[in-house]
Design a protein around this motif. Structure first.
Motif, PDB file in Angstrom:
ATOM      1  N   VAL A 143       0.835  -1.196   0.000  1.00  0.00           N
ATOM      2  CA  VAL A 143       0.000   0.000   0.000  1.00  0.00           C
ATOM      3  C   VAL A 143       0.873   1.250   0.000  1.00  0.00           C
ATOM      4  O   VAL A 143       0.658   2.186  -0.780  1.00  0.00           O
ATOM      5  N   ASP A 144       1.884   1.268   0.878  1.00  0.00           N
ATOM      6  CA  ASP A 144       2.727   2.458   1.018  1.00  0.00           C
ATOM      7  C   ASP A 144       3.608   2.692  -0.207  1.00  0.00           C
ATOM      8  O   ASP A 144       3.786   3.830  -0.649  1.00  0.00           O
ATOM      9  N   ARG A 145       4.162   1.622  -0.768  1.00  0.00           N
ATOM     10  CA  ARG A 145       5.105   1.760  -1.872  1.00  0.00           C
ATOM     11  C   ARG A 145       4.438   1.824  -3.236  1.00  0.00           C
ATOM     12  O   ARG A 145       4.966   2.458  -4.157  1.00  0.00           O
ATOM     13  N   GLY A 146       3.293   1.160  -3.376  1.00  0.00           N
ATOM     14  CA  GLY A 146       2.666   1.066  -4.681  1.00  0.00           C
ATOM     15  C   GLY A 146       1.362   1.829  -4.817  1.00  0.00           C
ATOM     16  O   GLY A 146       1.202   2.688  -5.692  1.00  0.00           O
ATOM     17  N   MET A 147       0.408   1.539  -3.925  1.00  0.00           N
ATOM     18  CA  MET A 147      -0.931   2.099  -4.080  1.00  0.00           C
ATOM     19  C   MET A 147      -1.001   3.573  -3.711  1.00  0.00           C
ATOM     20  O   MET A 147      -1.617   4.377  -4.426  1.00  0.00           O
ATOM     21  N   GLN A 148      -0.385   3.960  -2.588  1.00  0.00           N
ATOM     22  CA  GLN A 148      -0.500   5.334  -2.125  1.00  0.00           C
ATOM     23  C   GLN A 148       0.114   6.339  -3.098  1.00  0.00           C
ATOM     24  O   GLN A 148      -0.522   7.349  -3.431  1.00  0.00           O
ATOM     25  N   PRO A 149       1.338   6.111  -3.593  1.00  0.00           N
ATOM     26  CA  PRO A 149       1.888   7.069  -4.565  1.00  0.00           C
ATOM     27  C   PRO A 149       1.038   7.194  -5.825  1.00  0.00           C
ATOM     28  O   PRO A 149       0.861   8.300  -6.354  1.00  0.00           O
ATOM     29  N   MET A 150       0.503   6.061  -6.294  1.00  0.00           N
ATOM     30  CA  MET A 150      -0.322   6.089  -7.491  1.00  0.00           C
ATOM     31  C   MET A 150      -1.621   6.856  -7.234  1.00  0.00           C
ATOM     32  O   MET A 150      -2.056   7.672  -8.061  1.00  0.00           O
TER      33      MET A 150
END
Length: 257
Positions: free
Chosen positions: A138-145
Motif C-alpha cells: 500500500v505504502d510503496r505502490g498504491m498510495q503514490p499512485m
C-alpha cells in the motif's frame, strides 16, 4: 543422473522452470520461479523451503545463500523477482503525469504471460492471507499512485485541494483497471478473448481512458452547475427580505389645528 522436477508439465511456469534447469540457469532464478508458483498456489505459511528447493532442483542451503531465509525469498518474489516488473508507479511530483500512463502501469502485468498471472495471484493471496508485506505494498505502490491521480484530477478540475468528490472520482477511475488486474482469472473463464494478447490489453487501456475522461467531464459539469446555483441563492434571499412589509407605527399623526 538429472533429477526430475515435481512439477505439472502442463503448467507453462513449470515448463519455464524445467527449461531454466535444463539450460543451466542460475539457482537463484530457478528458486524465484519455483517460489512464485508455490507461494501463489499454497501461500507463504504452507510452503516450505524444502519444497521450493526440490522444485527448483537446488540445494536447500541455496535459499539461505541467496535470500537469507524463506521470508527473504518471499519478499524477492513478491516484488517482482520472478515476474516482469510493471515499473515504478506514477509519482505525485513526476512531470506531466497522465491517465494513459497510469492505466499502462496498472495493466502492465497482464501483458506478461503466465508468470505475471501467478504474480497477480500471489498479491491477491497476500491481501487475504497477509505475510507481512501488504502494508508495504500500500505504502510503496498504491498510495503514490493514488496521490498522483488525485493531484492530476485537482488540476483538471481546477481545484486547489481535493474534497471527497475528487477522492471518490479517483476511486471510480482506478477501480475498473484494478478489477481487470485482480480478477483476471474470472475474466479468463467468462470471456478469455478480452485479455488474450497485447492488442486486447491495448483496447482495455483505450476503454479505460475514454471512461475516465467521461467521468471527469461529468464531474466538471456538476461543479459548474453547483457553482452557478450557489451565487443565485443570495439574491433570492435578499429579494424575499426586500418584499417584507415595513413595520407600521401605532402612533397617529397629529391633526393640524
Amino acid at each position: 543422473m538429472k533429477r526430475s522436477l515435481p512439477l505439472d508439465g502442463c503448467c507453462p511456469v513449470a515448463q519455464s522452470l524445467t527449461a531454466a534447469h535444463e539450460q543451466g540457469e542460475p539457482a537463484r532464478e530457478r528458486l524465484l520461479l519455483a517460489g512464485l508458483r508455490l507461494f501463489a498456489e499454497q501461500g507463504f505459511a504452507k510452503t516450505s523451503i524444502r519444497q521450493i528447493a526440490l522444485a527448483a532442483g537446488a540445494n536447500v542451503a541455496a535459499v539461505s545463500y541467496y535470500f537469507g531465509n524463506k521470508a527473504g525469498l518471499y519478499r524477492a518474489v513478491f516484488w517482482g523477482g520472478a515476474a516482469p516488473s510493471p515499473g515504478k508507479p506514477p509519482q505525485p511530483g513526476a512531470a506531466r503525469p497522465s491517465l494513459d500512463g497510469l492505466f499502462e502501469h496498472i495493466l502492465a502485468p497482464l501483458r506478461s504471460g503466465t508468470q505475471a498471472r501467478l504474480w497477480i495471484k500471489l498479491h491477491r493471496r497476500e491481501m487475504i492471507e497477509p505475510a507481512g508485506l501488504w502494508r508495504e505494498k500500500v505504502d510503496r505502490g498504491m498510495q503514490p499512485m493514488h496521490t498522483a491521480l488525485v493531484a492530476l484530477l485537482c488540476k483538471r478540475l481546477g481545484v486547489d485541494r481535493p474534497d471527497d468528490e475528487v477522492l471518490a472520482l479517483a476511486t471510480l477511475i482506478i477501480g475498473p483497471a484494478v478489477h481487470l488486474l485482480v480478477n483476471c482469472e474470472v475474466i479468463d473463464a467468462l470471456a478469455p478473448q478480452l485479455l488474450d494478447g497485447p492488442r486486447a490489453i491495448d483496447m482495455w487501456q483505450e476503454r479505460l481512458l475514454r471512461s475516465a475522461e467521461t467521468l471527469i467531464e461529468a464531474e466538471r459539469k456538476r461543479r459548474r452547475r453547483k457553482g452557478a446555483a450557489q451565487p443565485g441563492a443570495e439574491p433570492a434571499q435578499v429579494l424575499r427580505r426586500s418584499r417584507r412589509p415595513a413595520p407600521t407605527s401605532n402612533r397617529h399623526p397629529r391633526s393640524k389645528a
